[in-house]
Design an enzyme around this catalytic site. Structure first.
Site, mmCIF file in Angstrom:
data_model
loop_
_atom_site.group_PDB
_atom_site.id
_atom_site.type_symbol
_atom_site.label_atom_id
_atom_site.label_comp_id
_atom_site.label_asym_id
_atom_site.label_seq_id
_atom_site.Cartn_x
_atom_site.Cartn_y
_atom_site.Cartn_z
ATOM 1 N N TYR A 90 90.920 32.204 89.093
ATOM 2 C CA TYR A 90 89.522 31.766 89.213
ATOM 3 C C TYR A 90 89.455 30.268 89.487
ATOM 4 O O TYR A 90 88.740 29.809 90.378
ATOM 5 C CB TYR A 90 88.758 32.113 87.941
ATOM 6 C CG TYR A 90 87.342 31.588 87.925
ATOM 7 C CD1 TYR A 90 86.317 32.290 88.561
ATOM 8 C CD2 TYR A 90 87.017 30.389 87.290
ATOM 9 C CE1 TYR A 90 85.018 31.806 88.562
ATOM 10 C CE2 TYR A 90 85.724 29.903 87.274
ATOM 11 C CZ TYR A 90 84.728 30.615 87.914
ATOM 12 O OH TYR A 90 83.438 30.119 87.920
ATOM 13 N N LYS A 92 87.849 28.071 92.745
ATOM 14 C CA LYS A 92 86.806 27.064 92.649
ATOM 15 C C LYS A 92 87.286 25.696 93.136
ATOM 16 O O LYS A 92 86.496 24.900 93.660
ATOM 17 C CB LYS A 92 86.292 26.975 91.214
ATOM 18 C CG LYS A 92 85.463 28.181 90.795
ATOM 19 C CD LYS A 92 84.244 28.356 91.687
ATOM 20 C CE LYS A 92 83.353 29.494 91.246
ATOM 21 N NZ LYS A 92 82.132 29.635 92.080
#
Length: 270
Positions: A159, A163
């Protein structure tokens, strides 16, 4: 309601059927905007529109953000409904189970990058082209998350990497649209209690118990964060703007006062 009937801005929020996206949609409506949302299914979109209860000031379309043609259909739907788009927010995002990178299912890795990176790229591309072709241009905002600023934490490497890639993508978009009517912005909501956050720990109750201690210090609920974000988005003037809820200063103050503030943000979520 025709576009000529009001001077209110038109805001598209991807992933607007739940969590931060739905909260943003609600706050933009409260500020007299007209709102377009998308989700993965028609059922999810219809349910969210019913919750918003905004009548013809809100509409939506089932959209696969990983598919450029599907995102283009969302743009076309927004223009057909309201005549133009003023603000496009790439909010749609997913995560995967909290686990070491080497133990993460390859399909989960592919899915996270497909939505968080390719999905934002599709949204940015479709919106930027559409905004450039209309009078007055408009804004594209990308939703950051943990890892965007380079911080690292074990268990959420996939994740965080997605980002981090998204920030790079957004920084390049700022440069590529300099001196044009298309403005690019960064949205940073901080730690927000949503099913996305809690779901990361579905198979790691021990890890969640530890993480909750930090979340309860630094985290907030959707209804606390989204009014601030929506207001700042509508007030932004200069491309490259960053709207950040959990600043370093705010985080430091919360740690300093943690012993005097008892919070349980997960009481209604767990």
């Amino acid at each position: 309601m025709s576009a000529a009937a009001t001077s209110s801005r038109v805001v598209v929020v991807t992933g607007g059927t739940r969590g931060i996206g739905l909260g943003l949609a609600r706050e933009f409506l409260a500020r007299d905007a007209r709102v377009v949302i998308c989700g993965r299914t028609t059922e999810a979109v219809d349910k969210a529109l019913a919750e918003l209860g905004a009548g013809d000031r809100a509409t939506g379309l089932a959209t696969d953000v990983t598919d450029r043609a599907s995102v283009q259909a969302l743009w076309d739907h927004a223009v057909a409904a309201f005549g133009r788009v003023d603000v496009w927010i790439n909010n749609a995002g997913i995560s995967c189970a909290n686990a070491p990178i080497v133990d993460t299912d390859p399909q989960d890795v592919a899915n996270v990058f497909a939505v968080n990176v390719a999905g934002a790229l599709n949204g940015s591309s479709v919106a930027a082209r559409g905004l450039a072709a209309q009078a007055g241009g408009g804004w594209v905002w990308n939703m950051e998350g943990f890892g965007s600023d380079g911080r690292t934490q074990k268990g959420i490497g996939v994740y965080g990497a997605s980002k981090r890639a998204l920030r790079y993508l957004t920084e390049v978009l700022v440069k590529e649209h300099r001196d044009t009517d298309v403005k690019i912005g960064f949205l940073s909501p901080g730690i927000v209690v949503t099913d996305l956050l809690v779901g990361d720990y579905d198979h790691d109750p021990e890890g969640f118990a530890k993480a909750k201690k930090i979340f309860n210090i630094l985290g907030d609920k959707v209804e606390t964060v989204t009014p601030y974000l929506a207001g700042k988005v509508l007030a932004a003037q200069k491309s490259g703007a960053r709207v950040e809820w959990l600043t370093n200063g705010k985080a430091a103050r919360r740690f300093m006062t943690a012993g005097f503030r008892k919070r349980d943000l997960f009481a209604e979520v767990a």
